[in-house]
Write an enzyme that holds these catalytic residues in place. Sequence first.
Site, PDB file in Angstrom:
ATOM      1  N   HIS A  90      -7.734  13.652   5.681  1.00  7.28           N
ATOM      2  CA  HIS A  90      -7.634  13.516   4.216  1.00  7.28           C
ATOM      3  C   HIS A  90      -8.814  12.700   3.706  1.00  7.28           C
ATOM      4  O   HIS A  90      -9.295  11.794   4.380  1.00  7.28           O
ATOM      5  CB  HIS A  90      -6.296  12.909   3.773  1.00  7.28           C
ATOM      6  CG  HIS A  90      -6.033  11.507   4.264  1.00  7.28           C
ATOM      7  ND1 HIS A  90      -6.508  10.390   3.612  1.00  7.28           N
ATOM      8  CD2 HIS A  90      -5.340  11.049   5.326  1.00  7.28           C
ATOM      9  CE1 HIS A  90      -6.109   9.299   4.258  1.00  7.28           C
ATOM     10  NE2 HIS A  90      -5.395   9.671   5.312  1.00  7.28           N
ATOM     11  N   ASP A  92      -8.776  11.365   0.485  1.00  9.27           N
ATOM     12  CA  ASP A  92      -8.355  10.327  -0.465  1.00  9.27           C
ATOM     13  C   ASP A  92      -8.131   9.020   0.279  1.00  9.27           C
ATOM     14  O   ASP A  92      -7.926   9.008   1.504  1.00  9.27           O
ATOM     15  CB  ASP A  92      -7.094  10.745  -1.216  1.00  9.27           C
ATOM     16  CG  ASP A  92      -5.850  10.720  -0.338  1.00  9.27           C
ATOM     17  OD1 ASP A  92      -5.858  11.432   0.695  1.00  9.27           O
ATOM     18  OD2 ASP A  92      -4.875  10.008  -0.657  1.00  9.27           O
ATOM     19  N   ASP A 123      -9.666   5.584   7.707  1.00 11.26           N
ATOM     20  CA  ASP A 123      -8.476   6.244   7.154  1.00 11.26           C
ATOM     21  C   ASP A 123      -8.799   6.894   5.808  1.00 11.26           C
ATOM     22  O   ASP A 123      -8.602   6.285   4.772  1.00 11.26           O
ATOM     23  CB  ASP A 123      -7.358   5.213   7.000  1.00 11.26           C
ATOM     24  CG  ASP A 123      -6.056   5.801   6.522  1.00 11.26           C
ATOM     25  OD1 ASP A 123      -5.811   6.995   6.760  1.00 11.26           O
ATOM     26  OD2 ASP A 123      -5.277   5.056   5.901  1.00 11.26           O
ATOM     27  N   GLU A 156      -2.913  12.242   0.312  1.00 13.82           N
ATOM     28  CA  GLU A 156      -2.022  11.778   1.377  1.00 13.82           C
ATOM     29  C   GLU A 156      -1.553  10.354   1.147  1.00 13.82           C
ATOM     30  O   GLU A 156      -0.390  10.026   1.362  1.00 13.82           O
ATOM     31  CB  GLU A 156      -2.742  11.886   2.728  1.00 13.82           C
ATOM     32  CG  GLU A 156      -1.834  11.691   3.942  1.00 13.82           C
ATOM     33  CD  GLU A 156      -1.620  10.231   4.317  1.00 13.82           C
ATOM     34  OE1 GLU A 156      -0.648   9.940   5.023  1.00 13.82           O
ATOM     35  OE2 GLU A 156      -2.445   9.385   3.912  1.00 13.82           O
ATOM     36  N   GLU A 157      -2.456   9.491   0.686  1.00 13.43           N
ATOM     37  CA  GLU A 157      -2.106   8.078   0.524  1.00 13.43           C
ATOM     38  C   GLU A 157      -1.102   7.841  -0.597  1.00 13.43           C
ATOM     39  O   GLU A 157      -0.424   6.806  -0.617  1.00 13.43           O
ATOM     40  CB  GLU A 157      -3.368   7.252   0.260  1.00 13.43           C
ATOM     41  CG  GLU A 157      -4.396   7.268   1.385  1.00 13.43           C
ATOM     42  CD  GLU A 157      -3.945   6.546   2.645  1.00 13.43           C
ATOM     43  OE1 GLU A 157      -2.767   6.139   2.722  1.00 13.43           O
ATOM     44  OE2 GLU A 157      -4.766   6.400   3.557  1.00 13.43           O
ATOM     45  N   HIS A 423      -5.856   0.191   4.999  1.00 14.99           N
ATOM     46  CA  HIS A 423      -5.074  -0.214   3.822  1.00 14.99           C
ATOM     47  C   HIS A 423      -5.318  -1.671   3.440  1.00 14.99           C
ATOM     48  O   HIS A 423      -4.750  -2.142   2.456  1.00 14.99           O
ATOM     49  CB  HIS A 423      -3.565  -0.002   4.027  1.00 14.99           C
ATOM     50  CG  HIS A 423      -3.157   1.428   4.178  1.00 14.99           C
ATOM     51  ND1 HIS A 423      -1.867   1.866   3.964  1.00 14.99           N
ATOM     52  CD2 HIS A 423      -3.858   2.529   4.519  1.00 14.99           C
ATOM     53  CE1 HIS A 423      -1.800   3.165   4.165  1.00 14.99           C
ATOM     54  NE2 HIS A 423      -2.997   3.588   4.514  1.00 14.99           N
TER      55      HIS A 423
END
Length: 453
Positions: A90, A92, A123, A156-157, A423
Amino acid sequence: MSPDPITETIASLMPRAKAELAELVAFKSVADFDQFPRSESEAAANWVADALRAEGFQDVALLDTPDGTQSVYGLLPGPEGAPTVLLYAHYDVQPPLDEAAWTSPPFELTERDGRWYGRGSADCKGGVLMHLLALRALKANGGVPVTVKVIAEGSEEQGTGGLERYAEQHPDLLAADTIVIGDAGNFRVGLPTVTATLRGMTLVRVRIDTLAGNLHSGQFGGAAPDALAALVRVLDSLRAEDGSTTVDGLTGDEVWDGLQYEEDDFRKDAKVLDGVRLVGKGTVADRIWARPAVTVLGIDCPPVVGATPSVQAAARALISLRVPPGVDAAEATKLLQAHLETHTPWGAQVTTEQIGQGQPFRADTTSPAYAAMAQAMGEAYPGEEMQYAGQGGSIPLCNTLAALYPRAEILLIGLSEPEAQIHAVDESVSPQELERLSVAEALFLRKYAATAG
């Protein structure tokens, strides 16, 4: 023994990969368009689409998914009769949180202490580069031996389910014999790992109202019901004294019987302060991979600076509940909402709203694809055997794909090892992990093609 040509090719491609990752990280592709411009996500999607076209992919398309975001799709035909492998990542990313707290700008890839820092570097924009590196190496050494589909998700996030719904509406699009999800990570740097389970997730917003408006705390405090105090009591009810999650009707005694996570290692990885105890009971692996976990993600209340002496009339919170394999996320959502309503004190008015959900996942690790990946990882990481671990995070698409394609083998690998701090502030990727995992993926595609043939 001379290095495998795949290994040499990927090593030579790493400077280009760094430059491309810097371009991709520069897009502020947070799929929350109340905070970040939609144009940033669209630009990142176009970058991925252009990269696929440059590698000879056909039918490259920006898919407008039901949640208002775009996923990027492309098809690279392989030899006649070859199996089809779907590669997922992903583009995003999570918001950068406090940009001032970053050592270097979050959307500027920066090399420091042997790692590349930037939001999305691990990520999962790094996952996009991992797939590209593997395919480029195969093309330079005899060709790609399988038919490849690539899907790069755009939300996705956010957990808003756009790609899941799109896949359900177009069930043939992502059909494959094997699916490689490039959004997991090694247990730690240098230890090749596939993720065998994922916890699911539900997001619930709760609001408590007690008064028509705020009141002077000196004139009314002591008798007037404080909505913020009521919310604090509700949130406290979600944890036992030892910190274990306690949602009424949701069990929390499952155990993890695979790779274990030593407590000292976890404290170091999680950067737990000296003297602060871990929460919950059981092994660390039990707590983060096999049991539910509730987290308060945010609270709407007055900030300390500028606060007035008032009894609050309303308060709101966003709650995440991680759901272990074996528990239905929809049922867990109902239990959480019922718990919040039941534990709201003083007859206060409470409303709950589910805003996101993803089911947990458990892979079949006995499949031929796993055997091929174990061999590939053993070669990419000399002297190491592939390990099986769980992951506390969620990838809702996994269950959608498993339901749509029950015969497909699903493997989860990626760049999000503990040092990556995904994150969080100062997210980073290890270039050595990017290189070795790209080698592993290329070797896997070759070995899997031979096995399937």
